[in-house]
Design a protein around this motif. Structure first.
Motif, PDB file in Angstrom:
ATOM      1  N   LEU A 258      -9.611   6.328  -4.994  1.00  0.00           N
ATOM      2  CA  LEU A 258      -9.415   6.533  -3.550  1.00  0.00           C
ATOM      3  C   LEU A 258      -9.194   5.231  -2.776  1.00  0.00           C
ATOM      4  O   LEU A 258      -8.755   5.263  -1.623  1.00  0.00           O
ATOM      5  N   LEU A 259      -9.496   4.108  -3.428  1.00  0.00           N
ATOM      6  CA  LEU A 259      -9.441   2.824  -2.725  1.00  0.00           C
ATOM      7  C   LEU A 259      -8.193   2.621  -1.852  1.00  0.00           C
ATOM      8  O   LEU A 259      -8.303   2.324  -0.657  1.00  0.00           O
TER       9      LEU A 259
ATOM     10  N   ASN B  20      -8.029  -3.833 -13.994  1.00  0.00           N
ATOM     11  CA  ASN B  20      -8.385  -4.238 -12.629  1.00  0.00           C
ATOM     12  C   ASN B  20      -9.087  -3.147 -11.830  1.00  0.00           C
ATOM     13  O   ASN B  20      -8.763  -2.891 -10.677  1.00  0.00           O
ATOM     14  N   LEU B  21     -10.068  -2.536 -12.469  1.00  0.00           N
ATOM     15  CA  LEU B  21     -10.901  -1.605 -11.700  1.00  0.00           C
ATOM     16  C   LEU B  21     -12.065  -2.410 -11.128  1.00  0.00           C
ATOM     17  O   LEU B  21     -12.484  -3.401 -11.725  1.00  0.00           O
TER      18      LEU B  21
ATOM     19  N   PHE C 298      -2.338  -2.454 -14.463  1.00  0.00           N
ATOM     20  CA  PHE C 298      -2.424  -3.776 -15.093  1.00  0.00           C
ATOM     21  C   PHE C 298      -2.952  -3.685 -16.507  1.00  0.00           C
ATOM     22  O   PHE C 298      -3.590  -2.717 -16.889  1.00  0.00           O
TER      23      PHE C 298
ATOM     24  N   VAL D 175      -8.317   4.806   1.225  1.00  0.00           N
ATOM     25  CA  VAL D 175      -9.304   4.351   2.209  1.00  0.00           C
ATOM     26  C   VAL D 175      -8.743   3.168   2.976  1.00  0.00           C
ATOM     27  O   VAL D 175      -8.868   3.078   4.198  1.00  0.00           O
TER      28      VAL D 175
ATOM     29  N   LYS E  13     -13.953   7.738  -9.115  1.00  0.00           N
ATOM     30  CA  LYS E  13     -13.403   8.426  -7.945  1.00  0.00           C
ATOM     31  C   LYS E  13     -13.080   7.429  -6.824  1.00  0.00           C
ATOM     32  O   LYS E  13     -11.989   7.439  -6.254  1.00  0.00           O
ATOM     33  N   ASP E  14     -14.031   6.550  -6.554  1.00  0.00           N
ATOM     34  CA  ASP E  14     -13.829   5.613  -5.452  1.00  0.00           C
ATOM     35  C   ASP E  14     -12.748   4.592  -5.778  1.00  0.00           C
ATOM     36  O   ASP E  14     -12.021   4.147  -4.899  1.00  0.00           O
TER      37      ASP E  14
ATOM     38  N   PHE F 261       0.200  -0.035  -8.752  1.00  0.00           N
ATOM     39  CA  PHE F 261       0.089  -1.028  -9.827  1.00  0.00           C
ATOM     40  C   PHE F 261      -0.751  -0.521 -10.984  1.00  0.00           C
ATOM     41  O   PHE F 261      -1.754   0.131 -10.786  1.00  0.00           O
TER      42      PHE F 261
ATOM     43  N   ARG G 229      -4.998   5.702  -9.645  1.00  0.00           N
ATOM     44  CA  ARG G 229      -5.060   4.916  -8.429  1.00  0.00           C
ATOM     45  C   ARG G 229      -3.659   4.536  -7.955  1.00  0.00           C
ATOM     46  O   ARG G 229      -3.366   4.517  -6.761  1.00  0.00           O
TER      47      ARG G 229
ATOM     48  N   ARG H 226       0.821  -1.197   0.000  1.00  0.00           N
ATOM     49  CA  ARG H 226       0.000   0.000   0.000  1.00  0.00           C
ATOM     50  C   ARG H 226       0.860   1.254   0.000  1.00  0.00           C
ATOM     51  O   ARG H 226       0.585   2.212  -0.697  1.00  0.00           O
TER      52      ARG H 226
END
Lengths: 662, 254
Positions: B108-109, B96-97, B92, B112, B104-105, B90, B157, B85
């Motif tokens: 932010l993953l 890999n969403l 890919f 979070v 947005k999320d 990464f 991300r 983290r």
């Protein structure tokens, strides 16, 4: 097509079933079980052995319902399951298509597959059914208190019915599969599962409707006081709650989850972030399945808890319905006639009468209006009257004083009042038709609960100064009864003679009164058998169908777990790569699944809790007024059900773990 | 030295202990801070295995991987997640969403997961989104956007945690040529801004954007090319020639 090729299709079909054992084995097991259950139920309702029993016909009537329920359930459920299997296999079928198999060849492979399923499940199912039918027959006989005869019956007719029904189901499934292949393009078939799914929209209208339906259903269930109203509104309430349940799972859940997502402080936390967004999608895919689970579970709980309480509470039912071993009743005749007939017969049978009750009683069905009670208008009962219909019964003062041990005196326009719903009247006056009477006292209890004669309605018992006054009160009433003389007592002596005594008593009464006046003799022992047959039959049916529904629920849960597993495997990997530990991912997915699968159970429990007041009122119709007993049975059933549900969940969760952790 | 890979070995044993497959024989190389390295090789050459070990998703059979002098091979499961983290981003081939999250999320993953406050997150989101040109689609869902946009989301991300190293696995593999060249330009910009990038690819085009290209064959590093002052086109030819040599048996190259 030459012979070698045909063999190939068959081999391919076998191979496919083997490869998909994770989904096919439970499917075939379900087919076997439903087949066996259908055979058993159909066998019991058609069996000569059952028919020959005393009251066997009554029991078989109950079981015929069961056969229909199982047949309908089998059609819906196996069809649904087959659809699920096909969906999972779209990709594979697309691949065959692309590799050069024509659709008709695929159809042939599918045909062999369904043949294998049909053959295996019919042979094993019927075998299991034949073996099980004997066992179930014995259980049924035990429940209805009948001796178990020797011997073994196999019914060819029933085998024929079973084969016919299930062949139709498999044929329908096959045709549906063909339709799906025919409609699909190979490219679509190939890309099948991984198309990103659209996010579900918040449907406020549906959510609101759901809330209103649920609220309405619950309100009816809780607020309904009179049994008549309960009976009228039972099905509307059930339908409202069912609609509400579907809305709850499809719309309300999404609305709530989206509101949670809007709350940034709450949503952007590790634990909530993944669960909330995951649940939104899960709810979209599973809403209907979960609502089905919830409704099936509620059905199982209701069926089992009511039938169990009726069975367990039979004695209290009998006591409610028949306050004494013997009750005799005659209209407008001297009470002493009843005594004379009884006494001679008691001597002949060497029995003694105890706890004797002699009294007179008259009543009228009336409507309770704002300012008093009026006679029910001509034309009989209509549904608008449901809330107003009450019974008004009159009992002479001397009999009240005799049995209560009090010495009350009343003037002609004074009464003592007792209301059987425990709701106090709280007024000094009671106006009946054109008379206004003074309520001298509101009673806590009355010497005999005449409930057994008027079980369904709220009844106002008025103790009046004399029998003449009582007679005058109902004079000319269309829906009233003339003054009846009652004589009831328990029997002391050889119990095996009670039933014969009752029958003989009936003969004597018939000799005396013929059909000129209305009379009745009822014996508790004489009726116990009938109650046993019916309660036992219902219990058998309730538990049997309960097991069937439970099996359905299990299979839905299992398939949901498996399909979720495949999807979660993918999500699981992404989250791992982004920096979530194995443990975190696992616990987050676990908690989502737990929520998804226990939500229906929790909702079912809430439904049951809310339905409780309504159902216990309906149980009063069956003379089961022992609410604590019913409560205990319901709680116990719910507890056992929750345990079974939990075990099933844990068991299927293992398969899920295997898939996710590949 | 940011990343040191020493004598890395990976042997896969089939489940019943029968066959052994040697995916990595002996891989040694370094990556310095601010570098942009591409690793090339044919399918089956061990590229993906290497990347998985670098990402601590897989354990090597032998050898060591050091990030800023610390071995990541012997970290426990919990530390590995935190390590990943904090230090790695990464990208890919197949993006890999997560379908269940908006753009947005998805971005932010990682924040979070790291337990950051929403206000801090928002502060970090906008610069990154602007840089990658996805500010307009933040509220959309993965199924609503194009492949190029998806990949830029994935890059965002990867970048948002400000990682020490970005690992990209065939990032242009699922993109059309226009989107691919946009993405490569983007990588270049990111690298010029100081971000270290390690990319695994078998696209010559993609590799030609890197500052250094490593070639892997049969589980070994066979050769490497430095860009130096070369233009992309020159680099492209050089890589292409090397690949031809490798394919026709480049044993003499070592």
């Amino acid at each position: 097509m030459n012979k070698g090729n045909r063999g190939m299709y068959r081999k391919l079909a076998m191979q496919n079933i083997k490869n998909h054992h994770r989904t096919y084995v439970p499917y075939i097991l379900t087919c076997i079980c439903t087949t066996a259950m259908f055979y058993i139920m159909n066998f019991l309702n058609a069996s000569k052995g059952v028919g020959k029993l005393p009251h066997g016909a009554d029991v078989q009537m109950i079981l015929v319902m069961g056969t229909w329920v199982i047949a309908i359930f089998s059609v819906i459920f196996l069809f649904y399951t087959n659809g699920f299997l096909m969906k999972k296999r779209k990709k594979e079928i697309g691949l065959y298509n692309i590799l050069g198999m024509e659709k008709k060849h695929i159809a042939r492979v599918l045909f062999w597959e369904i043949c294998v399923v049909a053959a295996v499940s019919l042979v094993l199912g019927i075998f299991l059914g034949i073996v099980g039918s004997k066992l179930m027959f014995m259980i049924l006989l035990k429940l209805i208190h009948m001796p178990v005869p020797l011997g073994f019956e196999v019914s060819v007719d029933v085998i024929g019915n079973t084969v016919l029904l299930f062949c139709i189901i498999y044929l329908m499934s096959y045709l549906n599969n063909l339709r799906q292949i025919h409609l699909a393009k190979p490219v679509d078939l190939l890309s099948g599962e991984h198309v990103g799914e659209r996010e579900p929209k918040s449907n406020w209208l549906l959510a609101l409707m759901g809330l209103l339906c649920l609220g309405g259903g619950y309100y009816i269930a809780i607020s309904t006081e009179s049994v008549l109203t309960a009976l009228t509104y039972f099905f509307p309430a059930v339908i409202l709650v069912m609609i509400g349940t579907y809305c709850l799972f499809t719309a309300i859940s999404i609305v709530v989850l989206k509101l949670l997502r809007k709350n940034k402080k709450f949503y952007y936390k590790t634990r909530h972030f993944v669960s909330v967004s995951g649940l939104i999608y899960r709810m979209k895919q599973n809403a209907v399945g979960l609502a089905n689970i919830c409704i099936l579970s509620t059905g199982v709980l209701l069926m089992i808890s009511t039938t169990v309480s009726l069975y367990v509470g039979r004695e209290s039912v009998l006591e409610g319905r028949y306050p004494r071993e013997i009750q005799m009743q005659v209209e407008e005749q001297e009470l002493s006639d009843l005594e004379t007939i009884s006494e001679t017969l008691l001597q002949e049978y060497e029995l003694k009468a105890e706890d004797e009750l002699r009294f007179h009683f008259t009543n009228e069905i009336m409507l309770r209006e704002e300012d008093g009670f009026v006679s029910q208008p001509e034309g009989g009962y209509t549904s608008e009257m449901t809330d107003k219909v009450v019974g008004v019964a009159y009992i002479p003062l001397d009999e009240y004083n005799l049995y209560s041990g009090r010495e009350v005196t009343l003037k002609e326009n004074q009464v003592l009042l007792f209301v059987n719903t425990k709701k106090e009247y709280n007024k000094d006056e009671i106006r009946i038709k054109d008379k206004t009477l003074q309520v001298k006292e509101e009673l806590e209890e009355i010497f005999i609960d005449v409930k057994s004669y008027l079980p369904t309605t709220t009844t106002y018992y008025l103790v009046v100064d004399s029998l003449d006054t009582a007679r005058k009160m109902v004079e000319g009433a269309k829906y009233g009864s003339p003054v009846c003389s009652f004589f009831m007592y328990n029997l002391e002596g050889d119990e095996s003679r009670f039933i014969d005594f009752t029958d003989e008593l009936m003969e004597r009464m018939r000799d005396k009164y013929q059909d000129e006046v209305y009379w009745m003799v009822e014996g508790r022992s004489a009726n116990r058998d009938t109650f046993q047959r019916i309660d036992g039959g219902f219990l058998f049916l309730g538990v049997f169908l309960g097991c069937l529904f439970l099996m359905g629920t299990t299979l839905i849960i299992y398939y949901k777990q498996v399909s979720e597993g495949y999807e979660d495997h993918y999500r699981f990997q992404i989250m791992r790569k982004v920096g979530m530990s194995k443990k975190e991912v696992k616990s987050s997915i676990r908690s989502q699944i737990l929520m998804v699968f226990f939500l229906p159970l929790v909702m079912a429990m809430i439904h049951i809790a809310m339905a409780f007041p309504l159902i216990s009122r309906l149980m009063a119709l069956m003379y089961l007024t022992n609410v604590p007993l019913f409560a205990v049975c319901t709680v116990a059933t719910a507890g056992v059900f929750a345990m079974v549900y939990g075990v099933i969940f844990l068991f299927t969760a293992r398969t899920y773990d295997k898939i996710v952790n590949v | 030295m940011l990343l040191e890979v020493n004598n890395l070995k990976k042997i896969y044993t089939t489940r019943f202990g029968g066959n052994q497959v040697q995916a990595l024989t002996n891989v040694t190389f370094d990556v310095e801070e601010g570098e942009y390295v591409a690793i090339m090789g044919e399918s089956g050459s061990g590229k993906t295995t290497l990347l998985n070990i670098l990402a601590a998703l897989d354990k090597p059979t032998g050898g060591d991987v050091l990030l800023e002098g610390k071995s990541i091979v012997h970290l426990g499961e919990k530390e590995i997640s935190a390590f990943r983290r904090k230090n790695l981003g990464f990208v890919f081939q197949d993006f890999n969403l997560l379908d269940t999250f908006s753009v947005k999320d998805n971005i932010l993953l990682p924040l979070v997961l790291a337990g950051e406050e929403y206000t801090t997150m928002r502060g970090k989101l906008h610069p990154v989104a602007q840089q990658l040109g996805i500010s307009d689609i933040l509220e959309k869902f993965p199924y609503e956007i194009s492949g190029g946009q998806k990949q830029r989301t994935a890059v965002a991300r990867a970048l948002i945690t400000n990682p020490r190293l970005i690992l990209a696995d065939e990032p242009t593999g699922a993109l059309d040529s226009k989107a691919a060249s946009q993405l490569l330009k983007l990588f270049r910009q990111i690298n010029e801004a100081g971000q270290t990038v390690l990319m695994v690819t078998h696209s010559t085009m993609a590799a030609s954007h890197a500052k250094r290209v490593l070639f892997i064959k049969d589980g070994r590093v066979y050769h490497q090319i430095y860009r130096g002052q070369m233009e992309n086109e020159e680099m492209y030819h050089m890589i292409s020639d090397t690949l031809t040599l490798l394919a026709t048996g480049g044993d003499h190259y070592e």
